[in-house]
Motif scaffolding. Structure first.
Motif, mmCIF file in Angstrom:
data_model
loop_
_atom_site.group_PDB
_atom_site.id
_atom_site.type_symbol
_atom_site.label_atom_id
_atom_site.label_comp_id
_atom_site.label_asym_id
_atom_site.label_seq_id
_atom_site.Cartn_x
_atom_site.Cartn_y
_atom_site.Cartn_z
ATOM 1 N N LEU A 26 0.802 -1.222 0.000
ATOM 2 C CA LEU A 26 0.000 0.000 0.000
ATOM 3 C C LEU A 26 0.839 1.279 0.000
ATOM 4 C CD1 LEU A 26 -3.035 -0.903 2.302
ATOM 5 C CD2 LEU A 26 -3.015 -0.485 -0.167
ATOM 6 N N PRO A 27 1.922 1.401 0.812
ATOM 7 C CA PRO A 27 2.730 2.625 0.716
ATOM 8 C C PRO A 27 3.345 2.832 -0.665
ATOM 9 C CG PRO A 27 3.215 1.446 2.744
ATOM 10 C CD PRO A 27 2.371 0.535 1.916
ATOM 11 N N LEU A 28 3.754 1.744 -1.313
ATOM 12 C CA LEU A 28 4.304 1.858 -2.660
ATOM 13 C C LEU A 28 3.247 2.333 -3.648
ATOM 14 C CD1 LEU A 28 6.642 1.366 -4.655
ATOM 15 C CD2 LEU A 28 5.843 -0.994 -4.856
ATOM 16 N N VAL A 29 2.042 1.769 -3.539
ATOM 17 C CA VAL A 29 0.951 2.186 -4.419
ATOM 18 C C VAL A 29 0.602 3.649 -4.176
ATOM 19 C CG1 VAL A 29 -1.482 1.796 -4.986
ATOM 20 C CG2 VAL A 29 0.048 -0.150 -4.606
ATOM 21 N N GLN A 30 0.570 4.060 -2.907
ATOM 22 C CA GLN A 30 0.257 5.451 -2.594
ATOM 23 C C GLN A 30 1.323 6.401 -3.130
ATOM 24 O OE1 GLN A 30 -2.618 6.512 -1.280
ATOM 25 N NE2 GLN A 30 -1.863 8.548 -1.761
ATOM 26 N N MET A 31 2.595 5.979 -3.102
ATOM 27 C CA MET A 31 3.662 6.809 -3.658
ATOM 28 C C MET A 31 3.463 7.011 -5.157
ATOM 29 S SD MET A 31 7.755 5.996 -3.741
ATOM 30 C CE MET A 31 7.504 4.600 -4.870
ATOM 31 N N VAL A 32 3.125 5.935 -5.866
ATOM 32 C CA VAL A 32 2.906 6.041 -7.310
ATOM 33 C C VAL A 32 1.705 6.933 -7.611
ATOM 34 C CG1 VAL A 32 2.389 4.752 -9.406
ATOM 35 C CG2 VAL A 32 3.965 3.793 -7.729
ATOM 36 N N LEU A 33 0.607 6.759 -6.872
ATOM 37 C CA LEU A 33 -0.579 7.585 -7.102
ATOM 38 C C LEU A 33 -0.310 9.055 -6.795
ATOM 39 C CD1 LEU A 33 -3.392 5.281 -5.645
ATOM 40 C CD2 LEU A 33 -2.799 5.652 -8.045
ATOM 41 N N THR A 34 0.452 9.314 -5.735
ATOM 42 C CA THR A 34 0.756 10.698 -5.369
ATOM 43 C C THR A 34 1.600 11.379 -6.438
ATOM 44 O OG1 THR A 34 0.694 10.070 -3.034
ATOM 45 C CG2 THR A 34 1.728 12.169 -3.569
#
Length: 276
Positions: A26-34
């Motif tokens: 989830l943190p990796l996905v959130q970094m990409v989305l951000t």
């Protein structure tokens, strides 16, 4: 195994591992989305998790206003040299300590292992002075020379070679193969799992190395990607879209390399052993 009257199509352990995997993903996905959000979306409260539309300003400013592409090339050069030299030098040194008999072999191996317990901070000043006399301070060589070999790599390869049957090498020597040809044609193909593991670890360490290059390099055209992102964060106000875009650029090569190496690692582990 049966789950009630139904048979699970996967191991029951996956019921525990899948939620744990989501916690790390989830943190990796959130970094990409951000990295695809606009500054207004990032700074609004409550924060948005999914962008309403994809914005490429972060990536555009990253490559137009900084030398991120050059930093990426420098990181590839440093990590590539580190991986290749580790595989070559550590495998030869590990094989020498595992198979060759020479005076002081045990003492030399203990001294090499002892260097692992020395904090890197204690070595910075002597290493900097040595590199200054050689003339490689503030060059890209200052970033990759410390990664040419390591005590951990020598230890890892030695332990693996000790586990290989010595009868294979003795048979090759009887057939007329020299020590070098035996090492190259017999030992190295069997050492693919250890070499793959060493390559993954070396790539991870050298790619993420920040402290020593930050001391030894001051020219921004010779920065690695990690140094560039650290300075970029300090120079600019809080441009989160650009910072997240830089983190995506720095992270994705490692993920792709790990996925590729993991597949090879599993395949080589499956086919290791002595075949009749």
């Amino acid at each position: 195994m049966l789950f009630g009257r139904w048979k699970l199509p996967f191991s029951p352990w996956h019921l525990l591992l899948m939620p744990l995997a989501l916690i790390f993903v989830l943190p990796l996905v959130q970094m990409v989305l951000t990295s695809f959000m606009s500054s207004a979306e990032i700074n609004q409260f409550p924060p948005k998790l999914i962008p309403t539309s994809l914005h490429l300003e972060g990536y555009r400013h990253l490559f137009s206003e900084t030398k991120a592409l050059r930093w990426l090339v420098n990181s590839v050069i440093v990590s590539g040299i580190a991986v290749v030299s580790h595989l070559a030098l550590c495998s030869m040194a590990g094989y020498g300590f595992a198979r060759l008999k020479f005076a002081g072999r045990g003492l030399a191996f203990v001294l090499i292992l002892a260097t692992v317990m020395i904090p890197i901070q204690l070595l910075m000043i002597p290493t900097y002075l040595m590199f200054a006399r050689i003339g490689i301070v503030d060059t890209l060589a200052a970033a990759y020379v410390p990664w040419l070999a390591s005590a951990f790599g020598i230890f890892l390869m030695r332990q693996f070679f000790l586990g290989l049957p010595v009868e294979l090498e003795e048979a090759a020597l009887i057939d007329g193969c020299g020590r070098w040809r035996t090492f190259r044609s017999i030992v190295l193909p069997l050492a693919k799992p250890a070499l793959t593991t060493l390559a993954i670890i070396t790539l991870l360490w050298s790619w993420n190395d920040l402290l020593w290059p930050l001391v030894a390099i001051s020219d921004d055209s010779r920065f690695t990607l990690q140094i560039g992102l650290a300075n970029f964060q300090g120079m600019r106000r809080t441009e989160w879209s650009q910072l997240m875009a830089g983190n995506v650029v720095a992270t994705m090569p490692l993920i792709l390399a790990f996925l590729f190496a993991q597949k090879k690692f599993i395949a080589t582990m499956t086919f290791t052993g002595i075949k009749g």
